[in-house]
Write a protein that holds these residues in place. Structure first.
Motif, PDB file in Angstrom:
ATOM      1  N   CYS A 139       0.809  -1.224   0.000  1.00 46.55           N
ATOM      2  CA  CYS A 139       0.000   0.000   0.000  1.00 46.55           C
ATOM      3  C   CYS A 139       0.838   1.267   0.000  1.00 46.55           C
ATOM      4  N   LYS A 140       0.274   2.241  -0.668  1.00 46.61           N
ATOM      5  CA  LYS A 140       0.802   3.597  -0.633  1.00 46.61           C
ATOM      6  C   LYS A 140      -0.056   4.360   0.357  1.00 46.61           C
ATOM      7  N   ILE A 141       0.585   5.015   1.301  1.00 43.78           N
ATOM      8  CA  ILE A 141      -0.179   5.685   2.356  1.00 43.78           C
ATOM      9  C   ILE A 141       0.117   7.173   2.384  1.00 43.78           C
ATOM     10  N   ASP A 142      -0.778   7.892   3.038  1.00 50.84           N
ATOM     11  CA  ASP A 142      -0.545   9.297   3.359  1.00 50.84           C
ATOM     12  C   ASP A 142       0.319   9.304   4.618  1.00 50.84           C
ATOM     13  N   LYS A 143       1.602   9.604   4.445  1.00 52.74           N
ATOM     14  CA  LYS A 143       2.530   9.507   5.580  1.00 52.74           C
ATOM     15  C   LYS A 143       2.167  10.449   6.721  1.00 52.74           C
ATOM     16  N   ASP A 144       1.497  11.547   6.405  1.00 53.67           N
ATOM     17  CA  ASP A 144       1.113  12.485   7.458  1.00 53.67           C
ATOM     18  C   ASP A 144       0.076  11.881   8.399  1.00 53.67           C
ATOM     19  N   SER A 145      -0.637  10.846   7.915  1.00 54.23           N
ATOM     20  CA  SER A 145      -1.669  10.224   8.748  1.00 54.23           C
ATOM     21  C   SER A 145      -1.159   9.006   9.495  1.00 54.23           C
ATOM     22  N   TYR A 146       0.104   8.619   9.258  1.00 51.77           N
ATOM     23  CA  TYR A 146       0.627   7.364   9.792  1.00 51.77           C
ATOM     24  C   TYR A 146       1.229   7.555  11.177  1.00 51.77           C
ATOM     25  N   ASN A 147       0.779   6.713  12.101  1.00 51.03           N
ATOM     26  CA  ASN A 147       1.332   6.674  13.452  1.00 51.03           C
ATOM     27  C   ASN A 147       1.807   5.249  13.693  1.00 51.03           C
ATOM     28  N   GLU A 148       3.115   5.045  13.761  1.00 46.88           N
ATOM     29  CA  GLU A 148       3.644   3.683  13.868  1.00 46.88           C
ATOM     30  C   GLU A 148       3.230   2.974  15.153  1.00 46.88           C
ATOM     31  N   ASN A 149       2.744   3.728  16.132  1.00 46.64           N
ATOM     32  CA  ASN A 149       2.276   3.124  17.386  1.00 46.64           C
ATOM     33  C   ASN A 149       0.804   2.728  17.340  1.00 46.64           C
ATOM     34  N   ASN A 150       0.143   3.051  16.237  1.00 48.02           N
ATOM     35  CA  ASN A 150      -1.271   2.695  16.075  1.00 48.02           C
ATOM     36  C   ASN A 150      -1.488   2.278  14.631  1.00 48.02           C
ATOM     37  N   ASP A 151      -1.482   0.943  14.392  1.00 50.36           N
ATOM     38  CA  ASP A 151      -1.550   0.481  13.012  1.00 50.36           C
ATOM     39  C   ASP A 151      -2.950   0.586  12.425  1.00 50.36           C
ATOM     40  N   ASN A 152      -3.898   1.127  13.168  1.00 43.36           N
ATOM     41  CA  ASN A 152      -5.220   1.396  12.618  1.00 43.36           C
ATOM     42  C   ASN A 152      -5.358   2.861  12.196  1.00 43.36           C
ATOM     43  N   CYS A 153      -4.284   3.612  12.375  1.00 44.35           N
ATOM     44  CA  CYS A 153      -4.356   5.050  12.134  1.00 44.35           C
ATOM     45  C   CYS A 153      -3.506   5.416  10.917  1.00 44.35           C
ATOM     46  N   PHE A 154      -4.083   5.266   9.729  1.00 41.97           N
ATOM     47  CA  PHE A 154      -3.396   5.686   8.517  1.00 41.97           C
ATOM     48  C   PHE A 154      -4.417   5.761   7.390  1.00 41.97           C
ATOM     49  N   ASP A 155      -4.133   6.628   6.438  1.00 40.29           N
ATOM     50  CA  ASP A 155      -4.977   6.761   5.256  1.00 40.29           C
ATOM     51  C   ASP A 155      -4.286   6.099   4.078  1.00 40.29           C
ATOM     52  N   ILE A 156      -4.944   5.100   3.502  1.00 39.98           N
ATOM     53  CA  ILE A 156      -4.390   4.394   2.359  1.00 39.98           C
ATOM     54  C   ILE A 156      -4.783   5.126   1.079  1.00 39.98           C
ATOM     55  N   LEU A 157      -3.784   5.480   0.285  1.00 42.69           N
ATOM     56  CA  LEU A 157      -4.034   6.147  -0.985  1.00 42.69           C
ATOM     57  C   LEU A 157      -4.269   5.135  -2.101  1.00 42.69           C
ATOM     58  N   GLU A 158      -3.591   3.992  -1.989  1.00 40.63           N
ATOM     59  CA  GLU A 158      -3.709   2.946  -3.001  1.00 40.63           C
ATOM     60  C   GLU A 158      -3.200   1.655  -2.389  1.00 40.63           C
ATOM     61  N   SER A 159      -3.863   0.533  -2.683  1.00 39.53           N
ATOM     62  CA  SER A 159      -3.404  -0.743  -2.127  1.00 39.53           C
ATOM     63  C   SER A 159      -3.664  -1.880  -3.099  1.00 39.53           C
ATOM     64  N   LYS A 160      -2.974  -2.978  -2.842  1.00 40.48           N
ATOM     65  CA  LYS A 160      -3.121  -4.181  -3.663  1.00 40.48           C
ATOM     66  C   LYS A 160      -2.885  -5.388  -2.768  1.00 40.48           C
ATOM     67  N   GLU A 161      -3.899  -6.251  -2.640  1.00 45.64           N
ATOM     68  CA  GLU A 161      -3.753  -7.476  -1.871  1.00 45.64           C
ATOM     69  C   GLU A 161      -3.443  -8.628  -2.816  1.00 45.64           C
ATOM     70  N   LEU A 162      -2.333  -9.276  -2.581  1.00 44.49           N
ATOM     71  CA  LEU A 162      -1.915 -10.383  -3.422  1.00 44.49           C
ATOM     72  C   LEU A 162      -2.484 -11.691  -2.898  1.00 44.49           C
ATOM     73  N   PRO A 163      -2.706 -12.655  -3.769  1.00 48.05           N
ATOM     74  CA  PRO A 163      -3.252 -13.933  -3.306  1.00 48.05           C
ATOM     75  C   PRO A 163      -2.200 -14.744  -2.570  1.00 48.05           C
ATOM     76  N   LEU A 164      -2.653 -15.638  -1.730  1.00 55.08           N
ATOM     77  CA  LEU A 164      -1.771 -16.571  -1.030  1.00 55.08           C
ATOM     78  C   LEU A 164      -1.863 -17.886  -1.796  1.00 55.08           C
ATOM     79  N   THR A 165      -0.985 -18.054  -2.772  1.00 57.15           N
ATOM     80  CA  THR A 165      -1.058 -19.217  -3.654  1.00 57.15           C
ATOM     81  C   THR A 165       0.274 -19.960  -3.666  1.00 57.15           C
ATOM     82  N   ARG A 166       0.172 -21.253  -3.835  1.00 59.21           N
ATOM     83  CA  ARG A 166       1.352 -22.117  -3.805  1.00 59.21           C
ATOM     84  C   ARG A 166       2.333 -21.779  -4.928  1.00 59.21           C
ATOM     85  N   ASN A 167       3.605 -21.735  -4.552  1.00 58.46           N
ATOM     86  CA  ASN A 167       4.718 -21.557  -5.493  1.00 58.46           C
ATOM     87  C   ASN A 167       4.659 -20.223  -6.223  1.00 58.46           C
ATOM     88  N   SER A 168       4.123 -19.206  -5.538  1.00 52.05           N
ATOM     89  CA  SER A 168       4.131 -17.860  -6.110  1.00 52.05           C
ATOM     90  C   SER A 168       5.242 -17.045  -5.463  1.00 52.05           C
TER      91      SER A 168
END
Length: 198
Positions: A139-168
């Motif tokens: 994910c690309k995030i808005d760094k101004d919104s990111y607090n490393e002590n609270n992983d629920n506190c950030f604004d995602i600008l763009e993201s991509k979830e990859l599959p969990l597949t064998r031999n990838s």
């Protein structure tokens, strides 16, 4: 010629994906024979809880592949070139390669491993069954919104979830302090090999 050189050819031939940032994804990464050996070696290890981000981990004891990861400048150069990274082989201080096992309830919080420098890393996923999700989320995030002590506190600008597949295969790490990623818990067991160039 080394028995694993074919994976360098696969990396060289792969498409560079750029959203949300530079990464490489390859299906059927290892040959069927080598993938079977990797899975067999994975399950032969004694996994233990360590002070890291994962449920349990173990050393990679398949010596031919471990030595290839540790010594192949050509493997690193292929990833560096493909990802358009600038950090050279001679700048690498340490290469970590380890097996990871993450139970269903476990997740890895949003973070970047780079610490101000390019840190290429790659995974080979080895789940018992394939999942359309539950791989790494880039994910690309808005760094101004990111607090490393609270992983629920950030604004995602763009993201991509990859599959969990064998031999990838997934490689990333071109962007110093910008290659943010995380995982989500779910009805899955994440099994993988991680290699990281520190």
């Amino acid at each position: 010629m080394h028995e694993f050189d074919y994976i360098i050819d696969k990396i060289n031939a792969a498409e560079l994906l750029t959203s949300p940032y530079e990464h490489v994804w390859i299906d059927n990464f290892l040959s069927a024979e080598h993938y079977d050996q990797l899975v067999k070696n994975y399950h032969a290890q004694q996994f233990a809880s360590r002070d890291d981000d994962h449920s349990t981990s173990a050393n990679v004891e398949w010596q031919p592949f471990r030595e290839f990861i540790q010594t192949s400048k050509s493997l690193y150069d292929a990833m560096q070139t493909k990802l358009t990274a600038t950090r050279l082989w001679d700048d690498i201080n340490k290469i970590v390669n380890i097996y990871l096992w993450d139970n269903p309830e476990h997740y890895i919080h949003l973070h970047s491993d780079a610490n101000g420098k390019e840190m290429i890393q790659w995974h080979i996923y080895m789940p018992d069954i394939d999942y359309k999700k539950y791989g790494t989320i880039l994910c690309k995030i808005d760094k101004d919104s990111y607090n490393e002590n609270n992983d629920n506190c950030f604004d995602i600008l763009e993201s991509k979830e990859l599959p969990l597949t064998r031999n990838s295969f997934l490689a990333y790490g071109r962007n110093a302090n910008a290659d943010y990623h995380y995982t989500e818990p779910g009805d899955r067991v994440r099994k993988s090999l991680l290699a990281r160039y520190i």
